[in-house]
Design a protein around this motif. Structure first.
Motif, PDB file in Angstrom:
ATOM      1  N   LYS A 172      21.161  77.512  31.618  1.00 43.24           N
ATOM      2  CA  LYS A 172      22.219  78.515  31.713  1.00 43.24           C
ATOM      3  C   LYS A 172      22.201  79.343  30.440  1.00 43.24           C
ATOM      4  CE  LYS A 172      25.114  75.880  34.822  1.00 43.24           C
ATOM      5  NZ  LYS A 172      26.347  75.174  35.013  1.00 43.24           N
ATOM      6  N   PRO A 173      22.594  80.591  30.491  1.00 45.02           N
ATOM      7  CA  PRO A 173      23.309  81.240  31.583  1.00 45.02           C
ATOM      8  C   PRO A 173      22.355  81.717  32.682  1.00 45.02           C
ATOM      9  CG  PRO A 173      23.037  82.790  29.784  1.00 45.02           C
ATOM     10  CD  PRO A 173      22.481  81.460  29.315  1.00 45.02           C
ATOM     11  N   LEU A 174      22.882  81.802  33.883  1.00 47.10           N
ATOM     12  CA  LEU A 174      22.191  82.344  35.041  1.00 47.10           C
ATOM     13  C   LEU A 174      22.923  83.641  35.384  1.00 47.10           C
ATOM     14  CD1 LEU A 174      20.016  81.733  37.205  1.00 47.10           C
ATOM     15  CD2 LEU A 174      21.802  80.620  38.527  1.00 47.10           C
ATOM     16  N   GLU A 175      22.262  84.771  35.194  1.00 54.87           N
ATOM     17  CA  GLU A 175      22.925  86.068  35.377  1.00 54.87           C
ATOM     18  C   GLU A 175      22.373  86.763  36.616  1.00 54.87           C
ATOM     19  OE1 GLU A 175      23.141  88.514  31.812  1.00 54.87           O
ATOM     20  OE2 GLU A 175      22.522  86.758  30.653  1.00 54.87           O
ATOM     21  N   TYR A 176      23.269  87.448  37.353  1.00 54.93           N
ATOM     22  CA  TYR A 176      22.825  88.184  38.530  1.00 54.93           C
ATOM     23  C   TYR A 176      23.712  89.395  38.743  1.00 54.93           C
ATOM     24  CZ  TYR A 176      26.351  85.038  40.525  1.00 54.93           C
ATOM     25  OH  TYR A 176      27.500  84.321  40.765  1.00 54.93           O
ATOM     26  N   ILE A 177      23.140  90.419  39.422  1.00 61.36           N
ATOM     27  CA  ILE A 177      23.844  91.677  39.643  1.00 61.36           C
ATOM     28  C   ILE A 177      23.363  92.296  40.955  1.00 61.36           C
ATOM     29  CG2 ILE A 177      22.125  92.954  38.289  1.00 61.36           C
ATOM     30  CD1 ILE A 177      24.328  94.920  37.487  1.00 61.36           C
ATOM     31  N   MET A 180      19.487  96.917  46.205  1.00 60.21           N
ATOM     32  CA  MET A 180      18.773  96.022  45.294  1.00 60.21           C
ATOM     33  C   MET A 180      19.722  95.274  44.374  1.00 60.21           C
ATOM     34  SD  MET A 180      15.382  98.187  44.302  1.00 60.21           S
ATOM     35  CE  MET A 180      14.508  96.727  43.798  1.00 60.21           C
ATOM     36  N   GLY A 181      19.219  94.176  43.868  1.00 60.92           N
ATOM     37  CA  GLY A 181      19.922  93.382  42.883  1.00 60.92           C
ATOM     38  C   GLY A 181      18.900  92.503  42.181  1.00 60.92           C
ATOM     39  N   GLU A 182      19.362  91.768  41.193  1.00 58.83           N
ATOM     40  CA  GLU A 182      18.442  90.880  40.494  1.00 58.83           C
ATOM     41  C   GLU A 182      19.179  89.723  39.854  1.00 58.83           C
ATOM     42  OE1 GLU A 182      17.258  92.180  36.163  1.00 58.83           O
ATOM     43  OE2 GLU A 182      17.026  93.901  37.503  1.00 58.83           O
TER      44      GLU A 182
END
Length: 162
Positions: A125-130, A141-143
């Motif tokens: 961690k951290p696990l980031e997403y958007i 789209m996202g990642e």
């Protein structure tokens, strides 16, 4: 070679966990109706520039950086960052963004529940997403940015300087 093995293992892991999420494909079938299928998973790059649109829906796994470090008095650590890019297609604007979020959420939950891939790669961690807020309809789209603890390379040669 370790990041390459991680990409291979991550590809298999993601394919297994998203195979039941059926998404719209931009190309219409012979009957004129939209086709559907699970997202394809690719490593590092898509086959060509046209694939950015032709292959949607897809998930792209990209190695970003790697780091080997050892602070004084601590054991050595190796890690790498992998970006997971998700692309979907939908003629319904609200649905397209939700498809991206659905894939990212499924991957996130599976990674956090399992915690380890291929018996040697530990997610950190951290696990980031958007989900990108851009208006690129009908493409969405996202990642996700993931950090992995990877096996460290052991020194094989010892000399007078050690």
């Amino acid at each position: 070679m370790t990041p390459i093995v991680l990409l291979d293992e991550l590809k298999k892991f993601i394919e297994e966990h998203i195979k039941d999420i059926i998404l719209s494909v931009r190309v219409r079938g012979s009957s004129g109706e939209l086709s559907e299928r699970p997202a394809e998973v690719h490593k590092m790059r898509l086959p060509d520039k046209d694939a950015e649109i032709k292959l949607i829906p897809y998930i792209l796994l990209q190695f970003l950086t790697g780091k080997d470090e050892q602070e004084e008095g601590q054991s050595a650590e190796s890690e790498c960052k992998i970006r997971i890019v998700v692309a979907t297609y939908s003629e319904d604007g609200g649905e397209g963004a939700l498809d991206v979020l659905n894939l990212l959420t499924r991957i996130r939950i599976a990674l956090l529940k399992t915690g380890i891939i291929g018996k040697q790669f530990l997610i950190k961690k951290p696990l980031e997403y958007i989900v990108y807020p851009d208006s690129t309809a009908p493409f969405y789209m996202g990642e996700m940015l993931t950090i992995w603890e990877i096996p460290e390379v052991e020194r094989e040669v010892e000399g007078l300087w050690l």
